[in-house]
Design a protein around this motif. Structure first.
Motif, PDB file in Angstrom:
ATOM      1  N   MET A   1       0.831  -1.192   0.000  1.00 31.69           N
ATOM      2  CA  MET A   1       0.000   0.000   0.000  1.00 31.69           C
ATOM      3  C   MET A   1       0.876   1.257   0.000  1.00 31.69           C
ATOM      4  O   MET A   1       1.882   1.320   0.709  1.00 31.69           O
ATOM      5  N   VAL A   2       0.498   2.240  -0.815  1.00 30.67           N
ATOM      6  CA  VAL A   2       1.188   3.526  -0.863  1.00 30.67           C
ATOM      7  C   VAL A   2       0.249   4.598  -0.324  1.00 30.67           C
ATOM      8  O   VAL A   2      -0.906   4.684  -0.746  1.00 30.67           O
ATOM      9  N   THR A   3       0.745   5.398   0.606  1.00 36.03           N
ATOM     10  CA  THR A   3      -0.069   6.464   1.189  1.00 36.03           C
ATOM     11  C   THR A   3       0.455   7.814   0.721  1.00 36.03           C
ATOM     12  O   THR A   3       1.654   8.084   0.778  1.00 36.03           O
ATOM     13  N   MET A   4      -0.454   8.655   0.264  1.00 38.20           N
ATOM     14  CA  MET A   4      -0.080   9.959  -0.285  1.00 38.20           C
ATOM     15  C   MET A   4      -1.042  11.024   0.218  1.00 38.20           C
ATOM     16  O   MET A   4      -2.242  10.779   0.343  1.00 38.20           O
TER      17      MET A   4
ATOM     18  N   LEU B   1       1.292   6.534   8.365  1.00 40.99           N
ATOM     19  CA  LEU B   1       2.493   6.390   7.543  1.00 40.99           C
ATOM     20  C   LEU B   1       2.292   7.109   6.213  1.00 40.99           C
ATOM     21  O   LEU B   1       1.238   7.003   5.587  1.00 40.99           O
ATOM     22  N   LEU B   2       3.312   7.849   5.797  1.00 42.81           N
ATOM     23  CA  LEU B   2       3.197   8.661   4.583  1.00 42.81           C
ATOM     24  C   LEU B   2       4.364   8.368   3.656  1.00 42.81           C
ATOM     25  O   LEU B   2       5.528   8.434   4.056  1.00 42.81           O
ATOM     26  N   ASP B   3       4.060   8.051   2.392  1.00 39.75           N
ATOM     27  CA  ASP B   3       5.088   7.747   1.408  1.00 39.75           C
ATOM     28  C   ASP B   3       5.322   8.906   0.447  1.00 39.75           C
ATOM     29  O   ASP B   3       6.465   9.213   0.111  1.00 39.75           O
ATOM     30  N   LEU B   4       4.228   9.554  -0.002  1.00 40.37           N
ATOM     31  CA  LEU B   4       4.312  10.621  -0.992  1.00 40.37           C
ATOM     32  C   LEU B   4       3.503  11.823  -0.540  1.00 40.37           C
ATOM     33  O   LEU B   4       2.501  11.688   0.162  1.00 40.37           O
TER      34      LEU B   4
END
Length: 253
Positions: free
Chosen positions: A1-4, A53-56
């Motif tokens: 999973m990606v979080t933005m 949690l933050l990726d972008l």
């Protein structure tokens, strides 16, 4: 999973960037995207305080408040990738800095084709970096619970704790949990995680100092975990073994 997260005071612009991001991400990746869009500064700050949690991050920069927001995000998420949508009225010297480390830049006002091109290149680059990290470093702890499947970078974990038949994974501003045992979890984690108590293990990368007289391990950002008598010798041996000739962080008192 990606979080933005997407933030911009121009609401229609933020919503448009959100729609385009979803479309491009679906085309570029099979991963799930969790996207949060904000046009109110208070809402964006509240989101950060919740510790997700933050990726972008795609941040519209129009003045000092957004610069402060960028510094806040960077202090919480050292590895997050930034795309800045900067107003021409603000000097690049304020946001193109080593402290912020933006990965990409889009200047406002822009044409639709420019927006699509910059966002596509940004997402593609970030996804490639993510794939390389996962393949080469294997540095994520993947947990599955009722909230879904989450990949937590090992480097962001301060400690793990077992209580009430569950394992709690603590990052700086949030705690994740799953039903598991300490023994199984330690088998999934790299050897940087040291067991210091029947119910606790900490990440050496975040060690500040150990006070044997207080039976306490002090971690960065004011976090503490107990050190039980039965694990003192093992922890001391581990620290001495790692520190021989290598100047490892942490102080044994």
């Amino acid at each position: 999973m990606v979080t933005m997260m997407i933030y911009g005071t121009r609401r229609k612009e933020a919503e448009s960037l959100g729609r385009l991001t979803r479309d491009l991400f679906a085309y570029l990746s099979e991963e799930e995207l969790r996207l949060y869009c904000f046009s109110a500064l208070d809402a964006a700050k509240q989101f950060l305080e919740e510790g997700t949690l933050l990726d972008l991050a795609c941040i519209g920069v129009t003045g000092g408040e957004e610069i402060a927001l960028l510094h806040q995000i960077r202090s919480l998420y050292a590895q997050a990738q930034f795309l800045l949508v900067a107003d021409a009225s603000i000097s690049p010297m304020q946001y193109l800095t080593p402290a912020i480390r933006a990965a990409s830049l889009l200047l406002y006002p822009y044409e639709e084709q420019q927006k699509q091109q910059v966002l596509r290149v940004f997402l593609k680059s970030c996804l490639m970096d993510r794939e390389q990290d996962a393949a080469m470093e294997k540095d994520f702890l993947v947990i599955e619970n009722r909230e879904g499947r989450t990949a937590i970078p090992f480097r962001q974990i301060y400690y793990i704790e077992v209580r009430e038949r569950k394992v709690f994974i603590r990052i700086r501003n949030k705690e994740y949990s799953k039903y598991d045992s300490m023994e199984h979890m330690l088998g999934l984690l790299p050897d940087l995680f040291v067991r210091c108590h029947r119910s606790f293990a900490f990440n050496m990368q975040h060690l500040d100092k150990i006070r044997l007289s207080e039976n306490t391990v002090y971690l960065e950002h004011g976090m503490m975990v107990p050190l039980s008598r039965s694990y003192k010798s093992a922890v001391k041996e581990y620290l001495h073994g790692r520190s021989n000739g290598r100047g490892e962080k942490g102080e044994l008192l």
